[in-house]
Design an enzyme around this catalytic site. Structure first.
Site, PDB file in Angstrom:
ATOM      1  N   ILE A  12     -14.613 -52.384  57.232  1.00  0.00           N
ATOM      2  CA  ILE A  12     -15.576 -52.265  58.324  1.00  0.00           C
ATOM      3  C   ILE A  12     -17.010 -52.163  57.791  1.00  0.00           C
ATOM      4  O   ILE A  12     -17.937 -52.713  58.395  1.00  0.00           O
ATOM      5  CB  ILE A  12     -15.242 -51.070  59.242  1.00  0.00           C
ATOM      6  CG1 ILE A  12     -16.157 -51.062  60.478  1.00  0.00           C
ATOM      7  CG2 ILE A  12     -15.285 -49.749  58.512  1.00  0.00           C
ATOM      8  CD1 ILE A  12     -15.772 -50.021  61.522  1.00  0.00           C
ATOM      9  N   GLY A  49      -8.754 -43.251  64.697  1.00  0.00           N
ATOM     10  CA  GLY A  49      -9.762 -43.819  65.574  1.00  0.00           C
ATOM     11  C   GLY A  49     -11.168 -43.537  65.111  1.00  0.00           C
ATOM     12  O   GLY A  49     -11.418 -43.277  63.938  1.00  0.00           O
ATOM     13  N   GLU A 115      -8.195 -34.412  67.445  1.00  0.00           N
ATOM     14  CA  GLU A 115      -7.733 -34.265  66.069  1.00  0.00           C
ATOM     15  C   GLU A 115      -8.273 -32.976  65.472  1.00  0.00           C
ATOM     16  O   GLU A 115      -9.188 -32.345  66.022  1.00  0.00           O
ATOM     17  CB  GLU A 115      -8.164 -35.475  65.226  1.00  0.00           C
ATOM     18  CG  GLU A 115      -7.537 -36.783  65.697  1.00  0.00           C
ATOM     19  CD  GLU A 115      -7.920 -37.987  64.866  1.00  0.00           C
ATOM     20  OE1 GLU A 115      -7.332 -39.050  65.104  1.00  0.00           O
ATOM     21  OE2 GLU A 115      -8.796 -37.867  63.996  1.00  0.00           O
ATOM     22  N   ASP A 209     -13.435 -49.234  42.168  1.00  0.00           N
ATOM     23  CA  ASP A 209     -14.167 -50.260  41.421  1.00  0.00           C
ATOM     24  C   ASP A 209     -15.683 -50.195  41.627  1.00  0.00           C
ATOM     25  O   ASP A 209     -16.450 -50.208  40.666  1.00  0.00           O
ATOM     26  CB  ASP A 209     -13.668 -51.657  41.820  1.00  0.00           C
ATOM     27  CG  ASP A 209     -12.170 -51.820  41.617  1.00  0.00           C
ATOM     28  OD1 ASP A 209     -11.652 -51.270  40.632  1.00  0.00           O
ATOM     29  OD2 ASP A 209     -11.531 -52.480  42.452  1.00  0.00           O
ATOM     30  N   HIS A 338      -6.438 -38.989  50.285  1.00  0.00           N
ATOM     31  CA  HIS A 338      -6.732 -39.802  51.457  1.00  0.00           C
ATOM     32  C   HIS A 338      -8.152 -40.354  51.499  1.00  0.00           C
ATOM     33  O   HIS A 338      -8.354 -41.511  51.818  1.00  0.00           O
ATOM     34  CB  HIS A 338      -6.479 -38.976  52.715  1.00  0.00           C
ATOM     35  CG  HIS A 338      -6.671 -39.723  53.999  1.00  0.00           C
ATOM     36  ND1 HIS A 338      -5.948 -40.851  54.303  1.00  0.00           N
ATOM     37  CD2 HIS A 338      -7.503 -39.504  55.055  1.00  0.00           C
ATOM     38  CE1 HIS A 338      -6.311 -41.306  55.501  1.00  0.00           C
ATOM     39  NE2 HIS A 338      -7.267 -40.524  55.958  1.00  0.00           N
ATOM     40  N   LEU A 379     -14.917 -44.213  59.976  1.00  0.00           N
ATOM     41  CA  LEU A 379     -15.199 -45.524  60.569  1.00  0.00           C
ATOM     42  C   LEU A 379     -16.547 -45.500  61.282  1.00  0.00           C
ATOM     43  O   LEU A 379     -17.300 -46.477  61.253  1.00  0.00           O
ATOM     44  CB  LEU A 379     -14.094 -45.921  61.550  1.00  0.00           C
ATOM     45  CG  LEU A 379     -12.702 -46.160  60.949  1.00  0.00           C
ATOM     46  CD1 LEU A 379     -11.684 -46.428  62.047  1.00  0.00           C
ATOM     47  CD2 LEU A 379     -12.724 -47.317  59.962  1.00  0.00           C
TER      48      LEU A 379
END
Length: 495
Positions: A12, A49, A115, A209, A338, A379
């Site tokens: 994204i 989300g 959440e 990387d 994560h 996101l």
């Protein structure tokens, strides 16, 4: 090869920036490069989300800001948090206008998810595969622009830098032959580095990387001590990556239980299953240490079965593939690496400390997340900073020129191939195991000093191979993982 703007990474952060810049500068040539195919990125695997205040009447910017700062434990940049939260509605509206199918309720309102760490439900989502829906939407939008050129299966090895000015990057093609792409502006959107740990939700391409390249080139790096583990990853032996079970399931009411069937989290935090990820991960690690078991369980049996089928079809499917029925038995879970909260230091326009070099997404450190990322803020961060960086580059691109300088790192010309057999596989597993143990020790407040010497030893072994064998993608990835691991350990020991 030359291009005005070089984007490395197709999640994204990279796609949104390409679209935004192409809209403003249709004559600027943009080359978007990815080391896998155009569809493979961390974005694709994001389930939960995007957090956003879409209605500032019933919700508030202030509560989203405070939830983010609370999760970040005092290490977040307040101005960055305000920027991201207050710009969220406009950026989300653009994603919606582009065709992102966020879920709605039967009465036509947004179906907000809840959440951990959020004081109210504010997560826009597409079932339990939001990232996949976003990736499809952005790739479709990309086709509108003739000045965006996609190059797949090119592996970036080094940034081209002269007098602190980045003028492109060096790559290996599919045949592992070197290729330079010169650019006026280089934009890193290379994702995270979860593969440095033996248990991670990140795909195999997440080997740090971009971070390692930027570090070698002299760009400032920040907050690498802060690596977030997700508490609810499917606990199956010898699986990498492990399957992530979204936090939204706990927001729906799922319980985390131990081998005695107890909801033990309330012993560690009053919010129980809705505490932040770092709190829950550490509580699970302590429970596992006490029970001498390798997992705890996520219990969904009491949740309405039709609701589960409607909201979490992919989780049900993935569990079923492993012989697990979420309706009749609890799901074995354990924390897994994560999200890299730190990274390449950038300002509010995505600029790094090297001229002509920008970074965004998980490889960057914007100041938003601090010590612990609030769920579903990543996101959002990527799309907001893509917009801010596009505005800056669109304004400044004309003042940049192509440079003809020397490569920042000279590579040798050994013809002997790297031993990509048991030696490299063993070193990779040794590194991953070391880093998982490092995080476990950190969570349990055990001594960390010995890990400094251990990572230096592994790094020197890898460095020895790179100096005496022909370069390859596999060897570069392992070197990048070692570089990233050393940054994490060093920053933790001396923070």
């Amino acid at each position: 090869m030359q291009t005005d703007v070089l984007i490395i990474g197709s999640g994204i952060a990279g796609l949104a920036f390409a679209i935004k810049l192409a809209e403003r500068q249709p004559a600027v040539q943009i080359t978007l490069v990815t080391k896998a195919d155009q569809f493979e990125s961390n974005t694709k695997y994001a389930q939960g989300g995007i957090a956003a205040v879409m209605d500032n009447v019933h919700q508030s910017f202030e509560s989203h800001i405070m939830d983010t700062l609370k999760a970040g434990k005092g290490f977040s940049n307040v101005q960055t948090v305000k920027l991201v939260v207050e710009k969220a509605p406009k950026r989300l509206k653009e994603l919606i206008d582009w065709g992102t199918p966020f879920d709605k309720t039967t009465d036509g309102n947004w179906d907000y998810g809840l959440e951990g760490g959020h004081s109210v439900a504010r997560i826009l989502h597409h079932k339990d595969q939001t990232g996949l829906a976003l990736e499809k939407t952005l790739l479709k939008q990309l086709k509108r622009f003739k000045n965006i050129h996609f190059q797949t299966e090119l592996f970036a090895t080094e940034l081209l830098v002269h007098n602190k000015q980045c003028y492109g990057a060096r790559f290996l093609d599919k045949q592992e032959q070197p290729l330079n792409i010169q650019s006026k502006v280089t934009y890193l959107a290379t994702g995270g580095s979860g593969q440095v740990f033996s248990k991670t939700t990140n795909p195999l391409i997440a080997t740090g990387d971009g971070l390692a390249m930027a570090s070698r080139a002299g760009a400032a790096i920040a907050h690498m001590a802060f690596f977030q583990f997700h508490p609810t990853a499917l606990a199956l032996k010898e699986q990498n990556p492990v399957f992530l079970i979204t936090e939204a399931l706990r927001g729906m009411g799922a319980h985390i239980i131990n081998h005695r069937g107890e909801r033990f989290l309330f012993r560690y935090h009053p919010e129980g299953e809705l505490a932040t990820r770092d709190v829950i991960s550490e509580a699970i690690f302590r429970e596992m240490q006490e029970s001498k078991l390798e997992n705890v369980w996520l219990d969904c049996r009491h949740i309405n079965h039709n609701t589960l089928k409607e909201q979490f079809p992919n989780i049900i499917l993935q569990c079923k593939k492993h012989g697990l029925d979420v309706f009749t038995a609890p799901i074995p879970i354990a924390p897994a690496a994560h999200y890299q909260c730190g990274g390449i230091k950038v300002n509010h326009e995505g600029k790094t400390t090297l001229n002509g070099l920008y970074a965004n997404g998980e490889c960057a450190s914007t100041g938003l997340h601090g010590a612990n990322r609030l769920a579903s803020n990543s996101l959002l961060e990527a799309v907001v900073f893509a917009h801010e960086a596009a505005l800056a580059v669109a304004k400044e691109i004309d003042r940049f020129e192509f440079l003809a300088g020397e490569e920042s790192v000279k590579r040798n010309d050994f013809e002997k191939p790297a031993p990509i057999t048991m030696q490299l596989i063993h070193l990779k597993k040794e590194l991953q195991k070391l880093m998982y143990q490092f995080y476990l020790h950190k969570s349990l407040d055990l001594p960390l000093e010995p890990f400094g010497a251990e990572i230096d030893l592994i790094f020197s072994k890898i460095k020895h191979i790179t100096l005496h064998h022909k370069e390859s993608k596999t060897l570069w990835e392992l070197q990048n993982m070692a570089e990233t691991s050393r940054l994490i350990i060093t920053d933790t020991l001396y923070e």
